[in-house]
Design a protein around this motif. Structure first.
Motif, PDB file in Angstrom:
ATOM      1  N   ALA A  79      -4.583  72.445  83.971  1.00  5.41           N
ATOM      2  CA  ALA A  79      -3.494  73.254  84.548  1.00  5.41           C
ATOM      3  C   ALA A  79      -2.134  72.773  84.069  1.00  5.41           C
ATOM      4  O   ALA A  79      -1.262  73.576  83.736  1.00  5.41           O
ATOM      5  CB  ALA A  79      -3.566  73.222  86.078  1.00  5.41           C
ATOM      6  N   VAL A  80      -1.966  71.471  84.005  1.00  8.48           N
ATOM      7  CA  VAL A  80      -0.690  70.906  83.523  1.00  8.48           C
ATOM      8  C   VAL A  80      -0.502  71.209  82.048  1.00  8.48           C
ATOM      9  O   VAL A  80       0.569  71.647  81.616  1.00  8.48           O
ATOM     10  CB  VAL A  80      -0.617  69.398  83.797  1.00  8.48           C
ATOM     11  N   PHE A  81      -1.535  70.997  81.258  1.00  7.72           N
ATOM     12  CA  PHE A  81      -1.436  71.242  79.813  1.00  7.72           C
ATOM     13  C   PHE A  81      -1.162  72.724  79.507  1.00  7.72           C
ATOM     14  O   PHE A  81      -0.364  73.037  78.637  1.00  7.72           O
ATOM     15  CB  PHE A  81      -2.686  70.775  79.082  1.00  7.72           C
ATOM     16  N   SER A  82      -1.809  73.613  80.253  1.00 10.33           N
ATOM     17  CA  SER A  82      -1.593  75.028  80.001  1.00 10.33           C
ATOM     18  C   SER A  82      -0.176  75.449  80.396  1.00 10.33           C
ATOM     19  O   SER A  82       0.426  76.315  79.766  1.00 10.33           O
ATOM     20  CB  SER A  82      -2.627  75.884  80.720  1.00 10.33           C
ATOM     21  N   LYS A  83       0.366  74.820  81.399  1.00  6.84           N
ATOM     22  CA  LYS A  83       1.741  75.119  81.838  1.00  6.84           C
ATOM     23  C   LYS A  83       2.722  74.798  80.720  1.00  6.84           C
ATOM     24  O   LYS A  83       3.678  75.538  80.485  1.00  6.84           O
ATOM     25  CB  LYS A  83       2.071  74.307  83.083  1.00  6.84           C
ATOM     26  N   TRP A  84       2.502  73.712  80.012  1.00  8.81           N
ATOM     27  CA  TRP A  84       3.436  73.265  78.979  1.00  8.81           C
ATOM     28  C   TRP A  84       3.140  73.853  77.595  1.00  8.81           C
ATOM     29  O   TRP A  84       3.965  73.761  76.707  1.00  8.81           O
ATOM     30  CB  TRP A  84       3.456  71.745  78.905  1.00  8.81           C
TER      31      TRP A  84
END
Length: 86
Positions: A79-84
């Protein structure tokens, strides 16, 4: 986060070596702000110490969490990686 220290109960003398450019910039700021070089140096050191202490404290907390096996799940990391990456 930072609180300006305008009154100090007691003070001590500390000697620091500055390169000529830094010394010139400190002098210019002191003149422009009507503050002493000593005041500005003490304020800068206080801010630096507060900031670095916070970083060290957060790093130590993170290491304790890692030692306890408290890691993000794959879903949380994704989720964090996809956000960035968007």
């Amino acid at each position: 986060m930072y609180t300006m220290y305008t009154r100090m109960a007691s003070t001590s003398i500390v000697t620091v070596r500055l390169d000529e450019d830094l010394k010139r910039r400190l002098e210019a700021l002191a003149q422009g702000s009507k503050r002493s070089r000593s005041f500005l140096a003490a304020e800068a050191i206080a801010q630096y110490l507060e900031r670095e202490a916070w970083q060290i404290e957060e790093t130590q907390k993170a290491l304790q969490e890692a030692d306890a096996g408290d890691f993000a799940t794959d879903a949380e990391a994704d989720a964090v990686f996809s956000k960035w990456s968007e």
